[in-house]
Write a protein that holds these residues in place. Sequence first.
Motif, PDB file in Angstrom:
ATOM      1  N   LEU A  77       0.868  -1.334   0.106  1.00  0.00           N
ATOM      2  CA  LEU A  77       0.733  -0.320  -0.478  1.00  0.00           C
ATOM      3  C   LEU A  77       0.958   1.430  -0.184  1.00  0.00           C
ATOM      4  N   SER A  78       0.212   2.535  -0.998  1.00  0.00           N
ATOM      5  CA  SER A  78       1.646   3.885  -1.191  1.00  0.00           C
ATOM      6  C   SER A  78       0.519   4.334   0.268  1.00  0.00           C
ATOM      7  N   PRO A  79       1.496   4.628   1.093  1.00  0.00           N
ATOM      8  CA  PRO A  79       1.278   5.803   2.341  1.00  0.00           C
ATOM      9  C   PRO A  79       0.660   6.940   1.533  1.00  0.00           C
ATOM     10  N   ARG A  80       1.568   7.593   0.278  1.00  0.00           N
ATOM     11  CA  ARG A  80       1.663   8.806   0.149  1.00  0.00           C
ATOM     12  C   ARG A  80       0.452   8.953  -0.363  1.00  0.00           C
ATOM     13  N   GLU A  81      -0.712   8.106  -1.290  1.00  0.00           N
ATOM     14  CA  GLU A  81      -1.261   7.910  -2.456  1.00  0.00           C
ATOM     15  C   GLU A  81      -2.485   7.649  -1.029  1.00  0.00           C
ATOM     16  N   ILE A  82      -2.739   7.098   0.399  1.00  0.00           N
ATOM     17  CA  ILE A  82      -3.564   7.040   1.151  1.00  0.00           C
ATOM     18  C   ILE A  82      -4.105   8.452   1.388  1.00  0.00           C
ATOM     19  N   VAL A  83      -2.992   9.061   2.130  1.00  0.00           N
ATOM     20  CA  VAL A  83      -2.671  10.572   2.295  1.00  0.00           C
ATOM     21  C   VAL A  83      -3.075  11.579   1.399  1.00  0.00           C
ATOM     22  N   ARG A  84      -3.030  11.351   0.641  1.00  0.00           N
ATOM     23  CA  ARG A  84      -3.885  12.150  -0.477  1.00  0.00           C
ATOM     24  C   ARG A  84      -5.408  12.343  -0.888  1.00  0.00           C
ATOM     25  N   ARG A  85      -5.571  10.886  -0.823  1.00  0.00           N
ATOM     26  CA  ARG A  85      -6.872  10.678  -0.920  1.00  0.00           C
ATOM     27  C   ARG A  85      -7.602  10.952  -0.732  1.00  0.00           C
ATOM     28  N   ALA A  86      -7.423  10.828   1.065  1.00  0.00           N
ATOM     29  CA  ALA A  86      -7.644  10.970   2.759  1.00  0.00           C
ATOM     30  C   ALA A  86      -8.314  12.605   2.711  1.00  0.00           C
ATOM     31  N   TRP A  87      -7.022  13.027   2.737  1.00  0.00           N
ATOM     32  CA  TRP A  87      -6.916  14.192   2.725  1.00  0.00           C
ATOM     33  C   TRP A  87      -8.586  15.228   2.063  1.00  0.00           C
ATOM     34  N   ARG A  88      -8.279  14.458   0.471  1.00  0.00           N
ATOM     35  CA  ARG A  88      -9.295  15.322  -0.230  1.00  0.00           C
ATOM     36  C   ARG A  88     -10.530  14.272   0.016  1.00  0.00           C
ATOM     37  N   GLY A  89     -10.856  13.190   0.521  1.00  0.00           N
ATOM     38  CA  GLY A  89     -11.977  13.082   1.328  1.00  0.00           C
ATOM     39  C   GLY A  89     -12.170  11.704   0.585  1.00  0.00           C
ATOM     40  N   ALA A  90     -12.567  10.583   1.045  1.00  0.00           N
ATOM     41  CA  ALA A  90     -13.011   9.443   0.740  1.00  0.00           C
ATOM     42  C   ALA A  90     -14.056   9.305  -0.637  1.00  0.00           C
ATOM     43  N   PRO A  91     -13.629   8.090  -1.335  1.00  0.00           N
ATOM     44  CA  PRO A  91     -13.723   7.906  -3.109  1.00  0.00           C
ATOM     45  C   PRO A  91     -15.771   8.392  -2.869  1.00  0.00           C
ATOM     46  N   SER A  92     -16.331   8.814  -3.957  1.00  0.00           N
ATOM     47  CA  SER A  92     -17.956   9.167  -4.658  1.00  0.00           C
ATOM     48  C   SER A  92     -18.273   8.076  -4.740  1.00  0.00           C
ATOM     49  N   ALA A  93     -17.931   6.972  -4.801  1.00  0.00           N
ATOM     50  CA  ALA A  93     -18.944   5.668  -5.740  1.00  0.00           C
ATOM     51  C   ALA A  93     -18.863   4.956  -4.789  1.00  0.00           C
ATOM     52  N   ASP A  94     -19.949   3.986  -4.764  1.00  0.00           N
ATOM     53  CA  ASP A  94     -20.053   2.689  -4.006  1.00  0.00           C
ATOM     54  C   ASP A  94     -19.333   1.266  -4.961  1.00  0.00           C
ATOM     55  N   SER A  95     -18.425   1.331  -5.274  1.00  0.00           N
ATOM     56  CA  SER A  95     -18.015   0.112  -6.054  1.00  0.00           C
ATOM     57  C   SER A  95     -16.333   0.921  -6.303  1.00  0.00           C
ATOM     58  N   PRO A  96     -15.326  -0.056  -6.570  1.00  0.00           N
ATOM     59  CA  PRO A  96     -13.971   0.382  -6.594  1.00  0.00           C
ATOM     60  C   PRO A  96     -14.015   0.424  -7.623  1.00  0.00           C
ATOM     61  N   PRO A  97     -12.230   1.601  -8.097  1.00  0.00           N
ATOM     62  CA  PRO A  97     -12.224   2.534  -8.783  1.00  0.00           C
ATOM     63  C   PRO A  97     -11.925   1.294 -10.859  1.00  0.00           C
ATOM     64  N   GLN A  98     -12.457   1.740 -11.272  1.00  0.00           N
ATOM     65  CA  GLN A  98     -11.811   0.801 -12.749  1.00  0.00           C
ATOM     66  C   GLN A  98     -10.387   0.696 -12.646  1.00  0.00           C
TER      67      GLN A  98
END
Length: 373
Positions: free
Chosen positions: A350-371
């Motif tokens: 898992l990429s800590p940088r990617e997790i921080v980036r996405r968490a800081w912006r907010g959780a994904p807005s869809a109920d299915s994983p990104p394609q």
Amino acid sequence: MAAPPHRWRSAAIGLVFGGVALGLALWGVPLADIGMALRDVNPTWLVIPACLFLFQQVVRSVRQMALLRSTHPDHTFRSSLSVLCVSFFFINVLPARTGEVVRPMLLLERDNIPLGAGFAMVFIERLLDLTAMCAMVGIAAVTLPDSAGEQLRLPGGGSALTLGRWMAAVGMPLIAGVLITALFAGPQVVGGLMALWPDRGPSTLRAVRRRVASVGLGFGTALSAKRSAGTIGLVLATTLLTWGVTIAMYPALAMALGLSEFIGMREGIGILGFTMVGMAVPSAPGFAGTYEAFARLGLALYGVVGDTRPHGIDGPSLDGLALAFALTMHWGIHLVQSSTAAWFLAVDRLSPREIVRRAWRGAPSADSPPQAP
């Protein structure tokens, strides 16, 4: 894409609170006393809180798994433990509790568990933990003599112990009512709230409403699915075990610092309750400052305060020992927790940088994983 402005405001407020709290925690404590207290720590006794914390993570993972399996029976303990260790690390290091979105985000991507179900699990856990906090503060407020709270006078002359008693008497039934309502009327409540937001207006606003409605429906449905007797029983049992194990860490650390005459299991309940209150207010990353201030407050109620030197004239004062206790508990456990997170981040790639980036912006807005592209 920059972080939303409210995240920056929340982070700034947390830093201010943390800075003020740290100043209060350090107030009047000679640095030499803190150094002496830390130098004299018995390292053998430090192993016990570390092991208890690791066991606590296992128990929390079982609770998380029980909540998620009510709607996703294929969710495994291994996945639950990984998500819990990683997400709690980010809850601790990101400001304004931004890390709370990490668990639902990881569960969506790893196990295809919809965001609504992930947030429902977090919601129930937080209600249970708030109930535990109110109970522990209430126990401390009831068992401590009023004289112990004289140093905790509130503006206007009231006692903080009286406030703690009211917190237990009012807070616990209130939270229990919210939890019962969520479990038995979750979809209806969410549906009623969404009915207040008409599906009209600009297309962008309608699209946002549909996303919120989708997550909200999953949230409400997941809540109602967790009301089976087996799930509730296991969740309550693991909650009690979680906090029992956590309380046991306090007398173990007291042995390491030579404070066993002051701190046992009963005192651990009160100290933990007060530190949980401190962790609920706005704070800096890692709860720096607020943890130390509220832990020292709890210790003071049980007599670990003042210039007295219980280990001899050449030993540290009680104030120095109290701050050493708070620092060791806080950052020692943080080190253990960070180590488990680092392990799973590496093993699961898992990429800590990617997790921080996405968490800081907010959780994904869809109920299915990104394609995949």
